[in-house]
Design a protein around this motif. Structure first.
Motif, PDB file in Angstrom:
ATOM      1  N   GLU A  18       0.834  -1.205   0.000  1.00 10.72           N
ATOM      2  CA  GLU A  18       0.000   0.000   0.000  1.00 10.72           C
ATOM      3  C   GLU A  18       0.872   1.259   0.000  1.00 10.72           C
ATOM      4  N   SER A  19       1.917   1.247   0.800  1.00  9.49           N
ATOM      5  CA  SER A  19       2.832   2.398   0.852  1.00  9.49           C
ATOM      6  C   SER A  19       3.518   2.606  -0.490  1.00  9.49           C
ATOM      7  N   LEU A  20       3.937   1.524  -1.123  1.00  9.75           N
ATOM      8  CA  LEU A  20       4.577   1.617  -2.433  1.00  9.75           C
ATOM      9  C   LEU A  20       3.619   2.191  -3.476  1.00  9.75           C
ATOM     10  N   ALA A  21       2.385   1.722  -3.450  1.00  3.23           N
ATOM     11  CA  ALA A  21       1.393   2.240  -4.400  1.00  3.23           C
ATOM     12  C   ALA A  21       1.160   3.735  -4.178  1.00  3.23           C
ATOM     13  N   LEU A  22       1.088   4.154  -2.921  1.00  2.00           N
ATOM     14  CA  LEU A  22       0.907   5.571  -2.611  1.00  2.00           C
ATOM     15  C   LEU A  22       2.089   6.397  -3.110  1.00  2.00           C
ATOM     16  N   LEU A  23       3.287   5.906  -2.865  1.00  2.00           N
ATOM     17  CA  LEU A  23       4.482   6.621  -3.342  1.00  2.00           C
ATOM     18  C   LEU A  23       4.488   6.719  -4.864  1.00  2.00           C
ATOM     19  N   ASN A  24       4.125   5.648  -5.540  1.00  2.00           N
ATOM     20  CA  ASN A  24       4.075   5.680  -7.003  1.00  2.00           C
ATOM     21  C   ASN A  24       3.060   6.699  -7.511  1.00  2.00           C
ATOM     22  N   ARG A  25       1.883   6.739  -6.855  1.00  4.97           N
ATOM     23  CA  ARG A  25       0.870   7.733  -7.250  1.00  4.97           C
ATOM     24  C   ARG A  25       1.385   9.147  -7.009  1.00  4.97           C
ATOM     25  N   LYS A  26       2.037   9.360  -5.884  1.00  2.00           N
ATOM     26  CA  LYS A  26       2.567  10.680  -5.543  1.00  2.00           C
ATOM     27  C   LYS A  26       3.621  11.115  -6.566  1.00  2.00           C
ATOM     28  N   ILE A  27       4.485  10.198  -6.939  1.00  2.00           N
ATOM     29  CA  ILE A  27       5.507  10.511  -7.946  1.00  2.00           C
ATOM     30  C   ILE A  27       4.852  10.883  -9.259  1.00  2.00           C
ATOM     31  N   GLU A  28       3.852  10.123  -9.685  1.00  2.00           N
ATOM     32  CA  GLU A  28       3.141  10.422 -10.926  1.00  2.00           C
ATOM     33  C   GLU A  28       2.463  11.786 -10.846  1.00  2.00           C
ATOM     34  N   ASP A  29       1.794  12.066  -9.716  1.00  2.00           N
ATOM     35  CA  ASP A  29       1.128  13.360  -9.540  1.00  2.00           C
ATOM     36  C   ASP A  29       2.130  14.498  -9.607  1.00  2.00           C
ATOM     37  N   ASP A  30       3.255  14.328  -8.925  1.00  2.00           N
ATOM     38  CA  ASP A  30       4.274  15.374  -8.919  1.00  2.00           C
ATOM     39  C   ASP A  30       4.852  15.591 -10.313  1.00  2.00           C
ATOM     40  N   GLU A  31       5.038  14.523 -11.067  1.00  2.00           N
ATOM     41  CA  GLU A  31       5.561  14.656 -12.425  1.00  2.00           C
ATOM     42  C   GLU A  31       4.590  15.464 -13.297  1.00  2.00           C
ATOM     43  N   GLN A  32       3.300  15.261 -13.080  1.00  2.00           N
ATOM     44  CA  GLN A  32       2.310  15.991 -13.870  1.00  2.00           C
ATOM     45  C   GLN A  32       2.332  17.483 -13.537  1.00  2.00           C
ATOM     46  N   VAL A  33       2.740  17.826 -12.333  1.00  9.20           N
ATOM     47  CA  VAL A  33       2.828  19.226 -11.930  1.00  9.20           C
ATOM     48  C   VAL A  33       4.200  19.798 -12.270  1.00  9.20           C
ATOM     49  N   ILE A  34       5.239  19.051 -11.989  1.00  7.35           N
ATOM     50  CA  ILE A  34       6.603  19.556 -12.140  1.00  7.35           C
ATOM     51  C   ILE A  34       7.005  19.690 -13.612  1.00  7.35           C
ATOM     52  N   LEU A  35       6.719  18.695 -14.416  1.00  5.98           N
ATOM     53  CA  LEU A  35       7.152  18.743 -15.814  1.00  5.98           C
ATOM     54  C   LEU A  35       6.606  19.962 -16.562  1.00  5.98           C
ATOM     55  N   PRO A  36       5.305  20.274 -16.443  1.00  6.75           N
ATOM     56  CA  PRO A  36       4.821  21.476 -17.131  1.00  6.75           C
ATOM     57  C   PRO A  36       5.503  22.754 -16.615  1.00  6.75           C
ATOM     58  N   LYS A  37       5.783  22.826 -15.317  1.00  8.05           N
ATOM     59  CA  LYS A  37       6.458  24.006 -14.778  1.00  8.05           C
ATOM     60  C   LYS A  37       7.884  24.102 -15.304  1.00  8.05           C
ATOM     61  N   GLU A  38       8.566  22.972 -15.397  1.00  7.72           N
ATOM     62  CA  GLU A  38       9.931  22.978 -15.925  1.00  7.72           C
ATOM     63  C   GLU A  38       9.927  23.431 -17.382  1.00  7.72           C
ATOM     64  N   LYS A  39       8.958  22.957 -18.170  1.00  7.83           N
ATOM     65  CA  LYS A  39       8.864  23.357 -19.571  1.00  7.83           C
ATOM     66  C   LYS A  39       8.587  24.854 -19.685  1.00  7.83           C
ATOM     67  N   ALA A  40       7.723  25.358 -18.789  1.00 10.72           N
ATOM     68  CA  ALA A  40       7.419  26.797 -18.813  1.00 10.72           C
ATOM     69  C   ALA A  40       8.667  27.598 -18.453  1.00 10.72           C
ATOM     70  N   LEU A  41       9.403  27.177 -17.497  1.00 12.01           N
ATOM     71  CA  LEU A  41      10.638  27.876 -17.119  1.00 12.01           C
ATOM     72  C   LEU A  41      11.652  27.843 -18.256  1.00 12.01           C
ATOM     73  N   LYS A  42      11.726  26.730 -18.925  1.00 10.89           N
ATOM     74  CA  LYS A  42      12.669  26.588 -20.025  1.00 10.89           C
ATOM     75  C   LYS A  42      12.282  27.551 -21.159  1.00 10.89           C
ATOM     76  N   ARG A  43      10.972  27.683 -21.428  1.00 10.89           N
ATOM     77  CA  ARG A  43      10.511  28.603 -22.489  1.00 10.89           C
ATOM     78  C   ARG A  43      10.826  30.039 -22.121  1.00 10.89           C
ATOM     79  N   GLN A  44      10.718  30.347 -20.808  1.00 11.12           N
ATOM     80  CA  GLN A  44      11.003  31.713 -20.367  1.00 11.12           C
ATOM     81  C   GLN A  44      12.479  32.040 -20.564  1.00 11.12           C
ATOM     82  N   GLY A  45      13.334  31.034 -20.431  1.00 14.40           N
ATOM     83  CA  GLY A  45      14.757  31.248 -20.558  1.00 14.40           C
ATOM     84  C   GLY A  45      15.199  31.322 -22.001  1.00 14.40           C
ATOM     85  N   ASP A  46      14.359  30.877 -22.934  1.00 13.26           N
ATOM     86  CA  ASP A  46      14.743  30.903 -24.357  1.00 13.26           C
ATOM     87  C   ASP A  46      14.591  32.259 -24.979  1.00 13.26           C
TER      88      ASP A  46
END
Length: 128
Positions: free
Chosen positions: A100-128
């Motif tokens: 159960e803990s592993l499944a929760l961690l996996n979901r959390k990682i997936e959720d964070d990736e969905q939030v972090i990746l778009p922000k990283e892409k936006a930051l990268k565009r701002q720097g271009d």
């Protein structure tokens, strides 16, 4: 085998091995004429069993009870079996909790990736 050899082979400190012997978890280990511990193949089988059970989370008290019953002979087979069944059930429950803990961690990682990746892409565009 010497205590140092057994210690290296099973990844347990000499102090741990002496402690296991002192509390009766490990049946008495023979001695050389010079008084040093001399582990037999049978002793090593017990060390391996104890190490495996401890890695599975089996409590020292349960192992001591098991060893004491074993020393009393075959008439204790059913009692020993019950100890092992109880410990197996505890381990199965723990594995379920860990899954159960592993499944929760996996979901959390997936959720964070969905939030972090778009922000990283936006930051990268701002720097271009």
């Amino acid at each position: 085998m010497t205590i140092a050899e057994v210690s290296r082979k099973y990844g347990l400190s000499p102090d741990t091995l002496r402690y296991y012997e002192r509390i009766g978890l490990l049946p008495k280990v023979g001695r050389t004429p010079g008084g040093k511990r001399d582990y037999t193949e049978e002793n090593c089988k017990w060390v391996e069993f104890i190490r495996c059970m401890r890695a599975a989370g089996v409590q020292i008290e349960a192992l001591c009870a098991y060893v004491a019953l074993f020393a009393r002979g075959d008439g204790t087979a059913e009692e020993r079996k019950q100890i092992l069944i109880e410990q197996r059930d505890r381990l199965a429950k723990r594995i379920g909790q860990l899954q159960e803990s592993l499944a929760l961690l996996n979901r959390k990682i997936e959720d964070d990736e969905q939030v972090i990746l778009p922000k990283e892409k936006a930051l990268k565009r701002q720097g271009d």
